[in-house]
Write a protein that holds these residues in place. Structure first.
Motif, mmCIF file in Angstrom:
data_model
loop_
_atom_site.group_PDB
_atom_site.id
_atom_site.type_symbol
_atom_site.label_atom_id
_atom_site.label_comp_id
_atom_site.label_asym_id
_atom_site.label_seq_id
_atom_site.Cartn_x
_atom_site.Cartn_y
_atom_site.Cartn_z
ATOM 1 N N GLY A 70 -3.994 14.580 2.527
ATOM 2 C CA GLY A 70 -3.718 14.047 1.132
ATOM 3 C C GLY A 70 -4.443 12.764 0.693
ATOM 4 O O GLY A 70 -3.615 11.277 -0.048
ATOM 5 N N ILE A 71 -5.123 12.192 1.620
ATOM 6 C CA ILE A 71 -5.995 11.046 1.501
ATOM 7 C C ILE A 71 -7.182 11.348 1.722
ATOM 8 O O ILE A 71 -7.923 12.382 1.693
ATOM 9 C CB ILE A 71 -5.834 9.859 2.620
ATOM 10 C CG1 ILE A 71 -6.435 8.734 1.851
ATOM 11 C CG2 ILE A 71 -5.974 10.461 3.760
ATOM 12 C CD1 ILE A 71 -5.181 7.434 3.146
ATOM 13 N N LEU A 72 -8.193 10.908 0.266
ATOM 14 C CA LEU A 72 -9.364 10.807 0.455
ATOM 15 C C LEU A 72 -10.378 9.857 0.235
ATOM 16 O O LEU A 72 -10.137 9.121 -0.751
ATOM 17 C CB LEU A 72 -9.889 11.360 -1.563
ATOM 18 C CG LEU A 72 -10.890 12.123 -1.447
ATOM 19 C CD1 LEU A 72 -11.703 13.515 -0.514
ATOM 20 C CD2 LEU A 72 -10.872 12.398 -2.963
ATOM 21 N N HIS A 129 3.753 9.834 2.820
ATOM 22 C CA HIS A 129 4.005 8.452 3.567
ATOM 23 C C HIS A 129 4.553 8.726 5.422
ATOM 24 O O HIS A 129 5.692 7.976 5.120
ATOM 25 C CB HIS A 129 4.430 7.735 2.325
ATOM 26 C CG HIS A 129 3.819 7.484 1.464
ATOM 27 N ND1 HIS A 129 3.313 6.674 1.276
ATOM 28 C CD2 HIS A 129 4.029 7.776 -0.182
ATOM 29 C CE1 HIS A 129 2.643 6.551 -0.066
ATOM 30 N NE2 HIS A 129 3.140 7.606 -0.578
ATOM 31 N N CYS A 130 3.798 9.437 5.529
ATOM 32 C CA CYS A 130 4.231 9.701 7.173
ATOM 33 C C CYS A 130 3.982 8.632 8.265
ATOM 34 O O CYS A 130 4.814 8.320 8.976
ATOM 35 C CB CYS A 130 4.098 10.772 7.699
ATOM 36 S SG CYS A 130 2.608 11.400 8.309
ATOM 37 N N GLY A 131 2.869 7.989 7.254
ATOM 38 C CA GLY A 131 2.179 6.923 8.424
ATOM 39 C C GLY A 131 1.087 7.044 9.224
ATOM 40 O O GLY A 131 0.861 6.180 10.289
ATOM 41 N N TYR A 132 1.053 7.960 10.212
ATOM 42 C CA TYR A 132 0.267 8.882 11.147
ATOM 43 C C TYR A 132 -1.155 7.953 10.547
ATOM 44 O O TYR A 132 -1.958 7.950 11.999
ATOM 45 C CB TYR A 132 0.239 10.245 11.290
ATOM 46 C CG TYR A 132 -0.677 10.935 12.518
ATOM 47 C CD1 TYR A 132 -0.169 10.629 13.916
ATOM 48 C CD2 TYR A 132 -1.830 11.455 11.669
ATOM 49 C CE1 TYR A 132 -1.287 10.843 14.477
ATOM 50 C CE2 TYR A 132 -2.744 12.178 13.036
ATOM 51 C CZ TYR A 132 -2.007 11.912 14.315
ATOM 52 O OH TYR A 132 -2.551 12.601 15.929
ATOM 53 N N CYS A 133 -1.930 7.948 9.594
ATOM 54 C CA CYS A 133 -3.164 8.180 9.459
ATOM 55 C C CYS A 133 -3.394 6.906 9.706
ATOM 56 O O CYS A 133 -4.355 6.391 10.571
ATOM 57 C CB CYS A 133 -3.811 8.026 7.913
ATOM 58 S SG CYS A 133 -3.086 7.534 6.531
ATOM 59 N N VAL A 134 -2.980 6.061 9.581
ATOM 60 C CA VAL A 134 -2.282 3.934 10.131
ATOM 61 C C VAL A 134 -3.273 3.680 12.008
ATOM 62 O O VAL A 134 -4.096 2.872 11.154
ATOM 63 C CB VAL A 134 -1.429 3.799 10.338
ATOM 64 C CG1 VAL A 134 -1.751 2.109 10.470
ATOM 65 C CG2 VAL A 134 -0.945 3.483 8.306
HETATM 66 S S1 SF4 Z 1 0.536 8.516 5.266
HETATM 67 FE FE1 SF4 Z 1 0.215 10.614 6.412
HETATM 68 S S2 SF4 Z 1 0.473 12.617 4.506
HETATM 69 FE FE2 SF4 Z 1 -0.263 10.561 3.801
HETATM 70 S S3 SF4 Z 1 -1.798 10.386 4.128
HETATM 71 FE FE3 SF4 Z 1 -1.740 9.091 6.071
HETATM 72 S S4 SF4 Z 1 -1.418 10.740 6.980
HETATM 73 FE FE4 SF4 Z 1 -1.278 11.713 5.138
#
Ligand code: SF4
Ligand code: SF4
Ligand code: SF4
Lengths: 142, 577
Positions: free
Chosen positions: A35-37, A113-118
């Motif tokens: 969900g992010i590019l 908006h789960c925050g995993y990618c941060v």
């Molecule tokens: S916050 Fe979660 S859903 Fe949004 S881009 Fe990051 S990993 Fe993907």
């Protein structure tokens, strides 16, 4: 509610580490469900940026979804229920900033908006934070 | 498993997709698979610039799955050496190919008219490139194609500028503005096929077999990459950090290797260039961001308050070849030369070494100013800028010959003693000792990256017998066949040790032991060597430029006898293959 925000977009190197993290949540090696590019700004000589859901309070994507697969999320943005989705693509066209992507099965990939990618952004471009008053991005005066 | 192979035929404007599971099972991916595909598709006697030459792009099982697996391997027949050509590039090449669902792409034939090929996930389009054929600046070519084609953020645009179109034998293919299939002339092969660019757009994924352990191993590799010293060098100042130390130890080839120390090294060192960094960028799926980009702001002479600001990516190899090798001691001069070479899609190393040879040849009167048109002089940037234009446009016989490489030019004009090529490939920037030079000679692509001889030179206090040294170099090169089959960036070789590679493959459904990995490395090495032999590789024909014995190295002057013994020993190994 916490959400994914940009801390300093100028530091983005376009590596897409965030993008790979997002699909990894689903057990994928690749970017189908991301969900992010990460993109360059018309060529890497001008730098890079990331595109993802800006957590609208009044999401146009929800408005055009005929099946309630997308619903407003508390704190802005959407929750997505895949079961209801008929892959019409309306939401993809409705998002002004182009933050919904088409997966190989035709259905949308959108940041929830789960925050995993941060945790995988090596350059602290992204953060997962509570956003209280209105704007997420901190206003910095150069 | 990523095992689909896309074959594109430019002669008939057709394509086909085939699943080659067994091939990938046996050879992993990357170079291992590419060697086999080249063998299948190309006649070993093919003329490199003819319709018969074949290009194979291959990625590996780790591509898109783990960080730093950011490279694509290209295999082709080299128009520079007439033998096996291999070149690796990062950018988005690898991830785009993998995410489009391919383990490899084979390009054959030759288009009648200029085209560019767009591979958009499962589809292939042949686009008319007549309008953009003739645009010499690869940055502009990239922008034009990017505006027209889909896949912002998920595509790679591999293209050629003027160098490739004009068949400069060491023209490269550029991708994502700053990354290159640099060495051995893939750009000229594109040019000969009337192929201006290959765009690959990929947005897919593959499912892993064990989600949890996949994430665990991923996290471990990510942590290693960020925290270990293994990658610090590339993260901070970048590869340019090598300039000062190599200079101090008398290993920096300077002015066509007449010297190994450069009085102005400080000015073009990584530390000095770091003051001009305008931005850093990364290859796709790489946390390091080793691509350092300098800003150069140039005023227009006759127009006050007009400036052009250009962004130039630099690395050690470019600083050596277009800096010290040409006696260029100004940062601005160096950056302008790098930029010129970048726009034309020339290999910087070969270009620099060609110009350095030409300068010395002019100094010695072997060639005249009628040949060189401009008065080539070490340290004179403006003249070199013009000479680079001439290499591309080839206004006379001299530049036509120089565009075929130093080996070729020296054969015609003389000056072979100071023509710095190894296996017909222009020298890399390490005059560190025996291991570097023997490494260039016996490495399968005559590159410093084959076996890292320069690293061995810096580690060794005393040299072992030449036979033992050759053994060490071959061993390293065999392991590197594994790395370039997986395919990971060589800068991450400290992270991807055999043990972790095995663990990383498991969640992807690939079971292989450390022992088996090493065996695959050996096997690929032999396959490549065999292919090289079939293409005419002969150890006894390797030329050693006399110049390398005339100047200091960190180990003092080198003796020819030691290198001859090493080559004799290597010749025996080759004859047994
Ligand atoms: S916050 Fe979660 S859903 Fe949004 S881009 Fe990051 S990993 Fe993907
Ligand atoms: S996907 Fe686009 S339209 Fe929908 S909430 Fe996010 S930013 Fe708004
Ligand atoms: S991980 Fe960070 S630096 Fe890399 S693309 Fe995403 S936001 Fe940019």
């Amino acid at each position: 509610m916490k959400r994914l925000i940009i801390k300093d977009i100028e530091k983005c190197v376009g590596c897409g580490m965030c993008m790979y993290a997002c699909s990894r949540r689903k057990g994928e090696a690749g970017i189908d469900s991301s969900g992010i590019l990460a993109v360059s700004l018309s060529g890497f000589e001008r730098g890079a940026t990331v595109i993802f859901c800006n957590a609208c309070k009044e999401p146009p994507c929800v408005q055009v979804c005929p099946t309630n697969a997308l619903r407003p999320r508390k704190g802005g943005g959407v929750v997505y229920n895949e079961k209801n989705c008929i892959a019409c693509g309306n939401c993809i066209n409705a998002c002004t900033i182009g933050a919904i992507f088409r997966r190989s099965n035709g259905k949308p990939a959108v940041c929830i908006h789960c925050g995993y990618c941060v945790n995988y952004c090596p350059h602290n471009v992204l953060a997962f934070e509570e956003v209280t008053a209105g704007k997420a991005t901190e206003v910095k005066v150069c | 498993m990523l095992s689909r192979v896309l074959t594109v035929d430019l002669s008939s404007y057709t394509y086909s997709i085939e699943d080659r599971g067994a091939l990938f099972e046996e050879w992993l991916g990357g170079v291992g698979v590419a060697v086999q595909l080249l063998k299948e598709n190309m006649d070993v006697s093919a003329d490199p610039l003819s319709e018969e030459n074949v290009i194979v792009f291959a990625v590996g099982p780790l591509t898109s799955a783990y960080p730093l697996a950011s490279k694509t391997v290209a295999l082709f027949k080299s128009p520079l050496t007439g033998n096996l050509g291999e070149s690796h590039a990062g950018g988005r090449t690898a991830t785009s190919i993998a995410n489009a669902g391919y383990g490899a792409i084979v390009i054959k034939g030759r288009s009648k008219k200029p085209v560019y090929v767009v591979i958009d996930n499962g589809k292939v389009h042949f686009r008319d490139a007549r309008v953009i054929w003739g645009i010499e600046d690869s940055l502009i070519v990239g922008r034009i194609i990017a505006e027209k084609e889909p896949g912002r953020g998920t595509r790679t645009v591999m293209r050629i500028g003027g160098g490739g179109e004009r068949l400069v034998r060491y023209a490269c293919v550029t991708t994502e503005t700053y990354r290159h299939f640099g060495r051995l002339g893939l750009g000229a092969v594109f040019g000969s096929k009337n192929l201006k660019a290959v765009v690959v757009n990929g947005r897919g994924s593959r499912k892993v077999v064990d989600r949890e352990s996949y994430r665990d191993v991923y996290d471990e590799i990510f942590r290693l990459a960020r925290e270990s010293d293994a990658m610090k060098k590339y993260h901070l100042i970048g590869t340019a950090v090598n300039v000062n130390p190599l200079n101090e130890m008398s290993a920096l080839p300077t002015k066509n290797l007449k010297q190994t120390r450069f009085e102005k090294a400080e000015e073009i060192s990584g530390e000095s260039l770091a003051e001009s960094i305008g931005r850093r960028i990364a290859c796709s799926h790489c946390p390091i961001a080793c691509v350092h980009i300098a800003v150069l702001r140039l005023p227009y002479e006759n127009e006050p308050y007009f400036y052009k600001t250009i962004m130039i990516s630099y690395d050690y190899e470019l600083i050596y070849s277009l800096g010290s090798m040409l006696g260029i001691g100004s940062k601005e001069g160096l950056l302008r030369l790098i930029h010129r070479v970048e726009t034309y899609t020339l290999d910087a190393m070969s270009t620099g070494v060609c110009l350095a040879w030409a300068t010395e040849a002019l100094e010695r009167g072997i060639v005249s100013k009628d040949d060189t048109i401009v008065e080539l002089k070490f340290g004179d940037c403006d003249t070199y800028l013009k000479a680079i234009d001439y290499i591309v446009r080839q206004p006379n016989d001299f530049y036509r010959n120089l565009a075929c490489g130093v080996e070729h030019a020296a054969k015609i004009y003389g000056g072979e003693e100071f023509a710095l090529t190894f296996g017909k490939n222009e020298m890399p920037g390490y005059h560190t000792g025996y291991a570097a030079h023997i490494g260039y000679l016996i490495g399968l692509r005559h590159s410093h990256l084959d076996n890292a001889g320069y690293a061995l030179d810096q580690k060794l206090r005393e040299y072992p017998e030449p036979e033992e040294l050759v053994g060490k170099l071959i061993k390293e090169e065999q392991w590197r066949q594994v790395l370039s089959s997986l395919v990971v960036c060589f800068f991450a070789r400290g992270v991807y040790r055999p043990e972790i590679v095995c663990r990383a493959l498991r969640p992807l459904g690939i079971e292989v032991s450390e022992d088996e990995l090493n065996k695959i490395g050996e096997k690929i090495y032999l396959e490549k060597l065999r292919l090289k032999k079939q293409m005419g590789f002969d150890v006894s024909k390797l030329r050693i430029p006399k110049r390398i014995f005339e100047v200091e190295t960190p180990h003092g002057k080198l003796s020819e006898e030691y290198i001859r013994r090493a080559l004799d020993y290597y010749a025996k190994i080759v004859s047994e293959v």
